[in-house]
Design an enzyme around this catalytic site. Structure first.
Site, mmCIF file in Angstrom:
data_model
loop_
_atom_site.group_PDB
_atom_site.id
_atom_site.type_symbol
_atom_site.label_atom_id
_atom_site.label_comp_id
_atom_site.label_asym_id
_atom_site.label_seq_id
_atom_site.Cartn_x
_atom_site.Cartn_y
_atom_site.Cartn_z
ATOM 1 N N ASP A 6 -3.484 7.312 -3.405
ATOM 2 C CA ASP A 6 -3.516 6.125 -2.543
ATOM 3 C C ASP A 6 -3.872 4.925 -3.413
ATOM 4 O O ASP A 6 -4.981 4.836 -3.936
ATOM 5 C CB ASP A 6 -4.574 6.349 -1.453
ATOM 6 N N HIS B 163 -12.560 5.295 0.977
ATOM 7 C CA HIS B 163 -12.741 6.559 1.714
ATOM 8 C C HIS B 163 -12.449 7.756 0.829
ATOM 9 O O HIS B 163 -11.721 7.651 -0.163
ATOM 10 C CB HIS B 163 -11.792 6.584 2.918
ATOM 11 N N HIS C 44 -8.070 10.006 5.233
ATOM 12 C CA HIS C 44 -9.429 9.474 5.356
ATOM 13 C C HIS C 44 -10.491 10.571 5.379
ATOM 14 O O HIS C 44 -11.587 10.367 5.895
ATOM 15 C CB HIS C 44 -9.556 8.580 6.590
ATOM 16 N N GLU D 132 -10.949 0.994 -2.349
ATOM 17 C CA GLU D 132 -10.087 -0.125 -1.959
ATOM 18 C C GLU D 132 -10.926 -1.243 -1.375
ATOM 19 O O GLU D 132 -11.892 -1.002 -0.648
ATOM 20 C CB GLU D 132 -9.009 0.316 -0.966
ATOM 21 N N ASP E 175 0.863 -1.189 0.000
ATOM 22 C CA ASP E 175 0.000 0.000 0.000
ATOM 23 C C ASP E 175 0.899 1.237 0.000
ATOM 24 O O ASP E 175 1.619 1.489 0.969
ATOM 25 C CB ASP E 175 -0.892 -0.030 1.240
ATOM 26 N N GLU F 15 -6.440 -1.362 -4.754
ATOM 27 C CA GLU F 15 -6.964 -0.018 -4.512
ATOM 28 C C GLU F 15 -6.534 0.937 -5.621
ATOM 29 O O GLU F 15 -5.415 0.865 -6.124
ATOM 30 C CB GLU F 15 -6.436 0.486 -3.169
#
Length: 422
Positions: A203, A272, A280, A308, A192, A403
């Site tokens: 992300d 998110h 987040h 994700e 990640d 993700e």
């Protein structure tokens, strides 16, 4: 044929174009005593500037390749159903053409971070192998991120600690100093990676496995992520989107050692929104569940989401366990007295270098902080800093993660982190 001062012959066996032939004629003429007129005729060859090539591993700053500040656009997907009209809407198209300078800069920051992410992760995907330590893997990824961003801190660089989550560990593990964990052939590794440019975080995550037994687990989770991306859009209800993700993931099963396991979405983990310097989305953030819920919250124009998904051969539920590596300063940090001078000093370091971006203990070590654990724990206890311990499903289970980040533009959906790899 006899050679005289008036006779010009090009050297044999050369395939010459007109310009090169003229140059050869001039050179021969000069050698044979030609006059100044021939000298004037001789032209200087124009040398073409070579395009810069990225190093391997990637370490050359991205601005060298995009000097105009315009970075590659991600994968474009059209909205579905009731929002299909946005693609051809003159009003929405005009809105995008006349974006404010701040909005244009936001788009370019997001796209720059995404391009860095692609380069760093593609190198990671081809070089990560069993036998490497998790610390080696993390430091290689983070060194590439800092070099390409040409920044390290609040202007750009690492968006959050590199997650290297093995087997039943689903999220929030990054090696602390002294960690000697070695990647094994039978491991399932989630990678990640976070990159940020001026607080705009890209992300994106992927999973690696070297045992074909887990291929279907990886396929299930990647397919679920792609379902989430495909079905996401303006006015889509988050609870319903979670149901579509769940349906896709649960349509797969995995056979390991002669036993069949259903692939379960991990409840409690979710996609998110991402807002500036907040991975987040802060207190007003939205979550994309991995199962159907009654959440009627809608996605909106301008939202920036991390889609994700996590799948497991275990219970599909995680608990916190082990040493914590991930931390982040609270956005609306409370004004509380700090009894320890080490905590006060550490908070200054956090504010200066990370703000509300997540960080890990290795990053504090890198900044020269030492003997900070007592102060760090005090900041957590006082509610100034949040801690995010590793999350584990049941022992013996395997988990996977995929993700991407998406931007809900007025006319289309841009999957900013999409690449040739996934």
């Amino acid at each position: 044929m006899a050679l005289t001062a008036d006779t010009v012959v090009a050297p044999p066996n050369l395939d010459l174009d007109d310009e090169d032939a003229n140059d050869v004629e001039d050179d021969v003429a000069l050698e044979n005593g030609a006059t100044g007129e021939a000298k004037k005729k001789k032209k200087k060859k124009k040398t073409k500037k070579k395009k810069p090539e990225q190093s391997d591993p990637p370490r050359i700053g991205l601005s060298k390749f995009f000097p105009d500040g315009n970075y590659p656009v991600g994968e474009i997907q059209h909205y579905k159903d009731d929002n299909a009209w946005r693609t051809t809407s003159e009003e929405k198209r005009y809105l995008e053409k006349t974006l404010s300078e701040d909005a244009q800069q936001t788009y370019q920051s997001i796209r720059k971070g995404a391009e860095i992410h692609r380069l760093v992760r593609q190198h990671a995907r081809k070089t990560i192998r069993p036998g490497m330590t998790l610390t080696e893997i993390a430091e290689e990824i983070e060194a590439g991120t800092r070099a390409l961003a040409e920044a390290d801190g609040l202007d750009g660089g690492v968006g959050f600690p590199t997650g290297l989550n093995i087997n039943n560990c689903a999220a929030h593990f990054s090696p602390n100093a002294g960690d000697t964990t070695v990647l094994q052939m039978g491991d399932v590794l989630k990678v990640d990676i976070g990159v940020h440019i001026r607080g705009r975080i890209c992300d994106s995550a992927f999973t690696l496995s070297w045992d074909p037994s887990y291929d279907n687990l990886l396929k299930a989770v990647e397919a679920a992520t792609n379902t989430g991306i495909r079905e996401a859009g303006i006015d889509v209800r988050l609870g319903e989107l979670g149901g579509l993700i769940q349906e896709t993931m649960e349509s797969y099963e995995v056979e390991i050692g002669g036993k069949v396991y259903p692939v379960k979405p991990i409840q409690g983990l979710s996609g998110h929104t991402i807002t500036p310097y907040q991975i987040h989305g802060g207190s007003t953030g939205k979550s994309v569940p991995l199962v159907k819920t009654k959440d009627q919250t809608k996605m909106e124009e301008g939202d920036y989401f991390a889609i994700e998904t996590f799948g497991s051969t275990g219970r599909g539920r995680c608990v916190e366990n082990g040493d914590c590596s991930h931390y982040a300063r609270v956005y609306d940090v409370p004004n509380v007295p700090l009894r320890l001078t080490t905590a006060t000093s550490l908070l200054k370091t956090i504010n200066k270098n990370f703000g509300t971006l997540p960080f890990c203990r290795r990053y504090l070590d890198r900044l020269g902080e030492s003997k900070y654990l007592l102060g760090l724990n005090h900041l957590v206890a006082q509610g100034v800093v949040d801690s995010f311990p590793p999350l584990y499903d049941q022992i013996g289970s395997k988990t996977a993660q995929f993700e991407h980040t998406i931007l809900l533009r007025p006319t289309c959906k841009e999957v900013v982190s999409r690449g040739d790899d996934f």
